[in-house]
Structures are given as C-alpha cells and as structure tokens.
Design an enzyme around this catalytic site. Structure first.
Site, mmCIF file in Angstrom:
data_model
loop_
_atom_site.group_PDB
_atom_site.id
_atom_site.type_symbol
_atom_site.label_atom_id
_atom_site.label_comp_id
_atom_site.label_asym_id
_atom_site.label_seq_id
_atom_site.Cartn_x
_atom_site.Cartn_y
_atom_site.Cartn_z
ATOM 1 N N THR A 177 0.865 -1.185 0.000
ATOM 2 C CA THR A 177 0.000 0.000 0.000
ATOM 3 C C THR A 177 0.901 1.234 0.000
ATOM 4 O O THR A 177 2.127 1.129 0.129
ATOM 5 C CB THR A 177 -0.906 0.043 1.253
ATOM 6 O OG1 THR A 177 -0.096 0.272 2.420
ATOM 7 C CG2 THR A 177 -1.684 -1.254 1.423
ATOM 8 N N ASP A 178 0.290 2.408 -0.132
ATOM 9 C CA ASP A 178 1.084 3.636 -0.118
ATOM 10 C C ASP A 178 1.822 3.815 1.202
ATOM 11 O O ASP A 178 2.967 4.287 1.238
ATOM 12 C CB ASP A 178 0.184 4.854 -0.365
ATOM 13 C CG ASP A 178 -0.303 4.937 -1.799
ATOM 14 O OD1 ASP A 178 0.357 4.339 -2.675
ATOM 15 O OD2 ASP A 178 -1.339 5.585 -2.043
ATOM 16 N N CYS A 179 1.164 3.444 2.294
ATOM 17 C CA CYS A 179 1.798 3.619 3.611
ATOM 18 C C CYS A 179 2.632 2.413 4.022
ATOM 19 O O CYS A 179 3.479 2.514 4.918
ATOM 20 C CB CYS A 179 0.746 3.935 4.676
ATOM 21 S SG CYS A 179 -0.644 2.790 4.729
ATOM 22 N N TYR A 180 2.392 1.256 3.389
ATOM 23 C CA TYR A 180 3.177 0.049 3.659
ATOM 24 C C TYR A 180 3.630 -0.539 2.317
ATOM 25 O O TYR A 180 3.034 -1.490 1.797
ATOM 26 C CB TYR A 180 2.341 -0.984 4.416
ATOM 27 C CG TYR A 180 2.009 -0.608 5.841
ATOM 28 C CD1 TYR A 180 3.000 -0.560 6.812
ATOM 29 C CD2 TYR A 180 0.694 -0.327 6.208
ATOM 30 C CE1 TYR A 180 2.697 -0.235 8.129
ATOM 31 C CE2 TYR A 180 0.376 0.001 7.525
ATOM 32 C CZ TYR A 180 1.376 0.051 8.475
ATOM 33 O OH TYR A 180 1.071 0.372 9.775
#
Length: 389
Positions: free
Chosen positions: A141-144
């Site tokens: 994901t964008d944050c992970y």
C-alpha cells in the site's frame, strides 16, 4: 453467605509470603494433611497449596510482532520455518498456532497425517535460542510499500512474544480406548485394536481445576506458573462447560471447565514448553501450568484434599463412537485405577497409558512452591469469576 471457622484473605497470605512465614505445600502433600488433621486445622496451618500439570494442550500458541524495517510493510501472509502463521491482525502482528504443520513436512508427504514438524516445534526452537526462518508477503500500500521479507530471526529479535492459549487445563476428560479391529491414531495417542490400551490425560490430584472445582479462587487475573514463567488466567477457555454433572466432592464427572491463559513467552523455558509429534494425528504442545490455591477457609482445604481415588473419568470408544458423535460411556474408572496401570473395560483387563506426565506435573507444583517460599511469587485476587454454576 457461608460461615467459616477459618477466614483468611489473599492480602494476609501475601504478607506472610513477604515475611517468609507462609506455609506452602503441594497438592499431593495436602492430601495427607487434610486426612490427618481435618479440613479446619489444615486451613489454619497451611497458607497456599500449589498445583501443577504438564500435558499436551493443543489450543495453545504464540502472539508475536516482528517489528518494522524500512521500507515498512503490512503482512498478509507469514511463515516461520515454513509453518503458516495467521496475519490478519495488524501490520506486523501474527499468531502461530502450535498445531499448525509445516507446509513442506517430509514425513507428511510419505505418510499423510503423520506430521513431524509444526508450530509447537517453532515455539520450542525459539525458546532454545535457535534462529528460525521468517518469510512474509504483502500486497503493498502507499503507507506500507514493502511486499516481501525474508530473513532469520531469534526470540530476542521479536519486539513482542506472548503465549496466548485459548483452551488449557481441562477440568476432566475422557479415557480413550479403541473397540475396532484395527489400530487408530488420535490426539490421545495411538490406540490399539480390540481395547488393548486405555489412554488418559490430566494430572489427577495435582491438576489445578480439580483442587478448586468451583473456581472459588481461580478467575480472571489469577497469577500462575506458565511454561516456566509467570502468566495469568484471562478468562474461561473455549469449550468451557458451565454446569457439569459433579460428584459429592464437586468434581465434574466429564470434561468440563477450561482456562484461557497468557504469559510473557520470552521469560519461559523449553523445559516446560515442549513440542510433540503425535503419530498419525499431528502436532501438539506440552505446557506446564501451575496455579496457587490460597487457603482462605476450610472449604478450600477440603477441595485441595482431593485424591486420585476421588476423581472418576468416563472411558469412551475412539474407534467408532467418538468420531461419530456418540457419547456412550463404556465404563467409569477412578484416576487411582488409571494410574495403577490396568482397568477393566467391557469385562477385559486393559493396560493404561498416561499422556500427561505426573512427574513433570509434580515438578511444576514444586517449582511454584519454591517461588512462593522464596517470596518471588505473590498471589493475586481474581477480578472476575469464571462461571461454574
């Protein structure tokens, strides 16, 4: 409200522990004291009775966190030594069930159902200081953004490691035989054809829930010995039976109460947490559990005076009845009879085989006794009852 001749509080008992004045005995020793002195005098003389069991407890596992390293990730699948872990919790949290087999278990490929390595072995390996191989996958994901992780880890590398066991310490259980004409392989161990052996579990007179059958002192918040470290009761376990049929001593006649337990895995010992490969069935984990019973009154002295002769267990057929959901009782035998090495089932003398180690159960009770006598372990009062009525 019941009226007792002896009335103590946990606070008073803890003060005696702190000052080195507490009288602590194990559950085996308490039997002779109650028989000789009676329950009132026994309650006056003894402050704490320690119990213990060391038995396969399949509903056990490890809740852990692997920590983050740049770039960070949200794990969707994880394996330790190729044993799958459940990762649907949070970014890098996972749960390893002790019965989960390795995906590449060579023995299982040759003999399906005969696992040699699984979650319990990973747990024991970690406690022995061994490195295990961690493999993780993520969808990103964008944050992970990280999608893969592949490295060796030790117990010291894990920021958090908590033994979390949904169901331990059965209050009673079946004794298992096999009435079919072929040998079968069960979680109670191998059962020979034609009722040739009778396998049984629990530590009998040493077992924690037999010494407090109505959970008068055991409840949420009770501090215990767990796997060689300190743990806690966090509630009733799964499959807990609230209102079992009981004998005159309050001992359940069949499988009944269970406990949910947790403890700091990093402070445990491989001596009291041991993987087991049960032939033809799968993986399990032998866990040492010891629970202190405070002698608050003569009722608790009476309960902790329970002996193997006071405990009876149902003998059931695991060849046909159990797998088909038929609760037929073939015989009722005392734990004393089971420990003698032979019981009568359907008119036949049948050899008995324990799957619980009485020797190790006594060691657990004595280890806990030693901690209390040295002032290293104080009792806690339960903050909520476990249902038993």
């Amino acid at each position: 409200m019941a009226q007792y001749e002896v009335n103590k509080t946990v606070k008073e008992i803890n003060e005696r522990i702190r000052t080195g004045k507490a009288v602590v005995v194990n559950a085996e020793e308490m039997i002779a004291i109650v028989k000789k002195e009676g329950k009132v005098k026994a309650a006056q003389e003894v402050d704490v009775v320690t119990t213990g069991t060391f038995s396969p407890m399949c509903s056990s596992g490890l809740l852990f966190n692997i920590g983050q390293q740049p770039p960070v990730m949200k794990v969707s699948k994880m394996w330790l030594n190729n044993v799958p872990c459940y990762s649907g919790i949070a970014a890098v949290d996972a749960y390893l069930g002790c019965t989960e087999p390795s995906e590449d278990d060579p023995l299982n490929k040759v003999h399906p159902g005969r696992f040699a390595y699984g979650g319990g072995h990973v747990m024991e390996d970690l406690l022995r200081g061994k490195a295990v191989h961690l493999r993780a996958e993520a969808y990103g994901t964008d944050c992970y953004p990280r999608r893969e992780l592949d490295k060796d880890v030790t117990l010291a590398d894990l920021p958090n490691a908590i033994m979390l066991n949904p169901r331990n310490c059965y209050q009673n259980y079946n004794a298992a035989v096999n009435l079919t004409s072929r040998s079968i392989y069960t979680y109670m161990g191998p059962l020979k054809a034609n009722c040739s052996n009778c396998n049984y579990a629990t530590a009998g007179q040493l077992s924690p829930p037999f010494n407090d059958p109505y959970y008068k002192t055991i409840g949420i918040g009770t501090r215990i010995f767990l796997g060689g470290g300190i743990g806690y009761v966090i509630g009733e376990g799964t499959q807990h039976v609230q209102k079992p049929q009981r004998n005159e001593r309050g001992i359940p006649e069949n499988g009944s109460g269970t406990l949910m337990l947790k403890g700091d895995f990093k402070k445990m010992s491989a001596r009291y947490v041991r993987a087991q490969s049960i032939i033809g069935y799968g993986i399990s984990l032998a866990v040492g559990v010891g629970i202190p019973i405070p002698m608050l009154n003569e009722e608790m002295a009476w309960f902790t005076g329970v002996s193997d002769a006071d405990i009876s267990m149902p003998v059931k057929d695991y060849g046909y009845d159990y797998p088909n959901g038929i609760p037929r009782e073939l015989a009722r035998v005392s734990f004393e009879d089971l420990r003698s090495g032979e019981v009568m089932v359907n008119g036949k003398k049948t050899a008995t085989v324990p799957v619980t180690s009485y020797k190790m159960s006594l060691e657990v009770a004595d280890k806990l006794k030693d901690w209390i006598e040295k002032g290293d372990f104080l009792l806690t009062e339960k903050v909520e009852d476990i249902p038993s009525f």
